[in-house]
Enzyme design. Structure first.
Site, PDB file in Angstrom:
ATOM      1  CG  ASP A   1       7.074  14.768   7.173  1.00 50.22           C
ATOM      2  OD1 ASP A   1       6.740  13.770   7.324  1.00 50.22           O
ATOM      3  OD2 ASP A   1       6.367  15.547   6.279  1.00 50.22           O
TER       4      ASP A   1
ATOM      5  CB  THR B   1       5.266  -0.505   0.686  1.00 49.74           C
ATOM      6  OG1 THR B   1       5.583  -0.760   1.901  1.00 49.74           O
ATOM      7  CG2 THR B   1       4.736  -1.742   0.022  1.00 49.74           C
TER       8      THR B   1
ATOM      9  CG  LEU C   1       6.510  -0.315  10.978  1.00 49.69           C
ATOM     10  CD1 LEU C   1       5.187  -0.157  11.484  1.00 49.69           C
ATOM     11  CD2 LEU C   1       7.438   0.810  11.151  1.00 49.69           C
TER      12      LEU C   1
ATOM     13  CE  LYS D   1       5.246  -3.776   3.653  1.00 52.87           C
ATOM     14  NZ  LYS D   1       5.126  -4.279   4.874  1.00 52.87           N
TER      15      LYS D   1
ATOM     16  CG  ASN E   1       1.825  -6.097   3.202  1.00 56.43           C
ATOM     17  OD1 ASN E   1       1.981  -6.366   4.329  1.00 56.43           O
ATOM     18  ND2 ASN E   1       1.822  -4.890   3.015  1.00 56.43           N
TER      19      ASN E   1
ATOM     20  CG  PHE F   1      -2.848 -12.551  10.079  1.00 49.73           C
ATOM     21  CD1 PHE F   1      -2.539 -12.037  11.385  1.00 49.73           C
ATOM     22  CD2 PHE F   1      -3.000 -11.892   8.879  1.00 49.73           C
ATOM     23  CE1 PHE F   1      -2.088 -10.767  11.456  1.00 49.73           C
ATOM     24  CE2 PHE F   1      -2.445 -10.608   9.262  1.00 49.73           C
ATOM     25  CZ  PHE F   1      -2.000  -9.928  10.298  1.00 49.73           C
TER      26      PHE F   1
ATOM     27  CB  ALA G   1     -14.153 -15.206  10.552  1.00 47.63           C
ATOM     28  N   GLY G   2     -14.100 -11.962  10.668  1.00 42.80           N
ATOM     29  CA  GLY G   2     -14.620 -10.719  10.984  1.00 42.80           C
ATOM     30  C   GLY G   2     -14.572  -9.880   9.770  1.00 42.80           C
TER      31      GLY G   2
ATOM     32  CB  CYS H   1      -0.187  -1.365   4.770  1.00 46.43           C
ATOM     33  SG  CYS H   1       1.082  -0.194   5.278  1.00 46.43           S
TER      34      CYS H   1
HETATM   35  N1  LIG Z   1       2.271   2.350   8.558  1.00 44.54           N
HETATM   36  C1  LIG Z   1       2.648   1.150   8.698  1.00 44.54           C
HETATM   37  O1  LIG Z   1       2.606   0.151   9.081  1.00 44.54           O
HETATM   38  C2  LIG Z   1       3.753   0.693   7.293  1.00 44.54           C
HETATM   39  C3  LIG Z   1       4.554  -0.548   7.480  1.00 44.54           C
HETATM   40  C4  LIG Z   1       5.406  -0.774   6.575  1.00 44.54           C
HETATM   41  C5  LIG Z   1       5.613  -0.179   5.586  1.00 44.54           C
HETATM   42  N2  LIG Z   1       4.701   0.938   5.138  1.00 44.54           N
HETATM   43  C6  LIG Z   1       5.128   2.057   4.031  1.00 44.54           C
HETATM   44  O2  LIG Z   1       5.872   2.745   4.416  1.00 44.54           O
HETATM   45  C7  LIG Z   1       5.426   3.978   3.815  1.00 44.54           C
HETATM   46  C8  LIG Z   1       5.076   5.440   4.672  1.00 44.54           C
HETATM   47  O3  LIG Z   1       3.858   4.896   5.206  1.00 44.54           O
HETATM   48  P1  LIG Z   1       3.437   5.773   6.459  1.00 44.54           P
HETATM   49  O4  LIG Z   1       2.144   4.978   6.953  1.00 44.54           O
HETATM   50  O5  LIG Z   1       4.496   5.876   7.339  1.00 44.54           O
HETATM   51  O6  LIG Z   1       2.938   7.102   5.771  1.00 44.54           O
HETATM   52  P2  LIG Z   1       2.527   8.434   6.402  1.00 44.54           P
HETATM   53  O7  LIG Z   1       1.483   9.074   5.690  1.00 44.54           O
HETATM   54  O8  LIG Z   1       2.145   8.253   7.786  1.00 44.54           O
HETATM   55  O9  LIG Z   1       3.765   9.235   6.335  1.00 44.54           O
HETATM   56  C9  LIG Z   1       4.621   9.516   5.197  1.00 44.54           C
HETATM   57  C10 LIG Z   1       5.172  10.871   5.618  1.00 44.54           C
HETATM   58  O10 LIG Z   1       5.895  11.335   4.571  1.00 44.54           O
HETATM   59  C11 LIG Z   1       5.960  12.853   4.194  1.00 44.54           C
HETATM   60  N3  LIG Z   1       6.241  13.185   3.021  1.00 44.54           N
HETATM   61  C12 LIG Z   1       5.629  13.000   2.064  1.00 44.54           C
HETATM   62  N4  LIG Z   1       6.178  13.436   0.962  1.00 44.54           N
HETATM   63  C13 LIG Z   1       7.386  13.883   1.401  1.00 44.54           C
HETATM   64  C14 LIG Z   1       8.669  14.352   0.684  1.00 44.54           C
HETATM   65  N5  LIG Z   1       8.533  14.570  -0.740  1.00 44.54           N
HETATM   66  N6  LIG Z   1       9.571  14.902   1.332  1.00 44.54           N
HETATM   67  C15 LIG Z   1       9.578  14.304   2.687  1.00 44.54           C
HETATM   68  N7  LIG Z   1       8.391  13.873   3.284  1.00 44.54           N
HETATM   69  C16 LIG Z   1       7.514  13.537   2.656  1.00 44.54           C
HETATM   70  C17 LIG Z   1       4.591  13.026   4.787  1.00 44.54           C
HETATM   71  O11 LIG Z   1       4.292  14.376   5.148  1.00 44.54           O
HETATM   72  C18 LIG Z   1       4.348  12.043   6.082  1.00 44.54           C
HETATM   73  O12 LIG Z   1       4.474  12.629   7.087  1.00 44.54           O
HETATM   74  C19 LIG Z   1       4.495   3.762   2.807  1.00 44.54           C
HETATM   75  O13 LIG Z   1       4.938   3.176   1.490  1.00 44.54           O
HETATM   76  C20 LIG Z   1       3.951   2.288   3.384  1.00 44.54           C
HETATM   77  O14 LIG Z   1       3.209   1.549   2.868  1.00 44.54           O
HETATM   78  C21 LIG Z   1       4.101   1.410   6.265  1.00 44.54           C
END
Ligand SMILES: NC(=O)c1ccc[n+]([C@@H]2O[C@H](COP(=O)([O-])OP(=O)(O)OC[C@H]3O[C@@H](n4cnc5c(N)ncnc54)[C@H](O)[C@@H]3O)[C@@H](O)[C@H]2O)c1
Length: 447
Positions: free
Chosen positions: A32, A129, A161, A215, A219, A260, A263-264, A271
């Site tokens: 990261d 995504t 997830l 995806k 959603n 799903f 209501a609320g 996301c």
């Molecule tokens: N959170 C969810 O429930 C979920 C579910 C399905 C899909 N997604 C998708 O997954 C992706 C990530 O979501 P998230 O919720 O984990 O986001 P997040 O913000 O929690 O995590 C993203 C991470 O990527 C790191 N990062 C950013 N730029 C970087 C780079 N250039 N190199 C290395 N690391 C880098 C950030 O520091 C951060 O720790 C998104 O596209 C989201 O839409 C998320």
């Protein structure tokens, strides 16, 4: 030989994916760009609250007594390039400031940082995504920058997830979707997911655009279902119907289903809202915007619920201003079993009432720290009981189990007025009414 896996971006998705890959038996190296995240993970601590994730990490992070040692962290791209057979890209794809489109700069930067270090055959697998068409573009970046040439390849493997169930969903997904351009890519991904596939998880192989679209369309469907029932709640209110009964009754039809349909105050989080907006923006670029104009309505029904909750509170407090009123808000996160407050409907409602002069006190089981950071001017309490102490109204805005288990009689002792507004239709109205509370919820009759 066993595959070596890297995970790029260790947020909600990446940290969980990295730990799950180690659990499946792979050697994993995760990167990261935020040093503090890496340091926390190395100590076996998660940067976010996700049930079971810390335990899973500690089972595998190198350095823990009894751990498998299969999971390590780094900030060195060269080390990642040299280590991995399969690189999962899990970085964030937020909404662009001031527009609907997706901000792809994090994904682009991650791929541009990784590609020059692909000195041996490797499969880069996008999990973020992204707007349809991104994978095709990123594949060209890899082809242009990877020293190993054609032996570096891209695949797209969207992630489904759910926060709060991330560990379970990652280890036992309900489906695995892979967009690939070669047999080699498919074979590698079948190797990665051998365990869940052997347990019966369907493995769907597609091209790039379909994988990306699966995806965003999933959603969009979920968002539509939520806004549908919220629209029905509005009609129920106008017609004196009961949306909870309506949802129960239509849910018995298995073409509709029960899930799903509560209501609320609607959906939020990191996301759904940004994904449906990015989908509309992308469809516009493709000339298919008419196909998705309904999502604009889905978004607006959803955003309207927050304002409707504020108005319900105002009305139940006598119809005037919130000045001098004390409001307890139960819940800050966008959903239970998470500490995620990104675009949280609960905090949005709390913030609106606060801006209109109400004295708002928030309590959330796990989201306090993130909520304080985002809304430092709201009041915060250390327990539900403390939040409710002296309150003229209690707003239930995130459906944590802890709130369903509250004792309405005990809360009634400390509240100024016994007025509970259930923004999630998740509490038992009878229980609260028996303890002397006025119970109101969106789309439900008054008594
Ligand atoms: N959170 C969810 O429930 C979920 C579910 C399905 C899909 N997604 C998708 O997954 C992706 C990530 O979501 P998230 O919720 O984990 O986001 P997040 O913000 O929690 O995590 C993203 C991470 O990527 C790191 N990062 C950013 N730029 C970087 C780079 N250039 N190199 C290395 N690391 C880098 C950030 O520091 C951060 O720790 C998104 O596209 C989201 O839409 C998320």
């Amino acid at each position: 030989m066993a595959l070596k896996i890297t995970v790029i971006g260790t947020g909600y998705l990446g940290a969980t994916h990295a730990a799950a890959m180690a659990e499946l038996g792979f050697e994993v190296l995760a990167l990261d760009i935020v040093r503090e995240k890496i340091e926390m993970l190395e100590r076996g601590e998660t940067p976010m609250y996700e049930p079971g994730l810390e335990e899973l990490l500690r089972r595998h992070v190198a350095g823990f007594e009894g751990s498998s040692g299969r999971l390590r962290f780094t900030q060195d791209w060269a080390e990642v390039g040299a280590f991995g057979d399969v690189h999962f890209v899990c970085v964030n794809t937020p909404q662009k400031h001031g527009e609907y489109a997706c901000d792809m700069s994090y994904v682009e930067s991650a791929v541009a940082s990784l590609a020059p270090h692909l000195t041996r055959p490797a499969l880069v697998v996008g999990k973020s995504t992204v707007p349809v068409g991104s994978a095709d573009r990123l594949a060209r970046t890899i082809a242009a920058l990877a020293p190993v040439g054609e032996e570096a390849e891209l695949a797209w493997n969207p992630e489904f997830l759910r926060e709060g169930f991330a560990v379970q969903d990652t280890l036992h997904p309900d489906r695995i979707v892979v967009g690939v351009r070669s047999e080699r890519a498919e074979t590698l991904l079948r190797q990665v997911y051998e365990t869940p596939v052997a347990e019966g998880t369907p493995f769907v192989v597609t091209d790039f655009p379909t994988a990306e679209l699966v995806k965003t369309s999933a959603n969009s469907f979920l968002a539509t279902k939520i806004s549908f029932i919220n629209a029905m709640a509005e009609v129920c209110e106008a017609a004196d119907g009961d949306v909870a009964k309506l949802a129960e009754a239509i849910g018995y039809d298995d073409r509709i289903g029960k899930k799903f349909l509560r209501a609320g105050i609607g959906f939020g989080g990191g996301c759904l809202p940004k994904d449906i907006r990015a989908f509309m923006a992308r469809a516009g670029e493709l000339g298919a915007d008419q196909a998705l104009t309904f999502l604009r309505e889905i978004d607006s029904v959803n955003m309207r619920q927050r304002g409707r909750m504020v108005e319900l509170a105002r009305q139940e407090l006598g119809g005037g201003s919130f000045l001098g009123k004390r409001i307890a808000v139960l819940g800050a996160t966008f959903k239970p079993d998470s500490d995620d407050v990104r675009d949280s409907p609960a905090l949005n409602v709390a913030g609106q009432i606060h801006l209109q002069g109400g004295q708002v006190t928030v309590y959330d089981p796990k989201g306090m720290e993130n909520a304080r950071r985002l809304f430092p001017t709201l009041g915060y309490a250390d327990s539900a009981l403390d939040a409710v102490r002296g309150a003229d109204a209690v707003l239930h805005l995130t459906e944590w189990r802890e709130f369903r288990d509250l004792d309405p009689a005990a809360l009634g002792e400390v509240a100024t007025d016994r007025l509970i507004l259930d923004g999630r239709n998740a509490l038992d109205p009878e229980l609260w009414r028996k303890a002397g509370w006025t119970y109101r919820a969106m789309g439900r009759p008054t008594a």
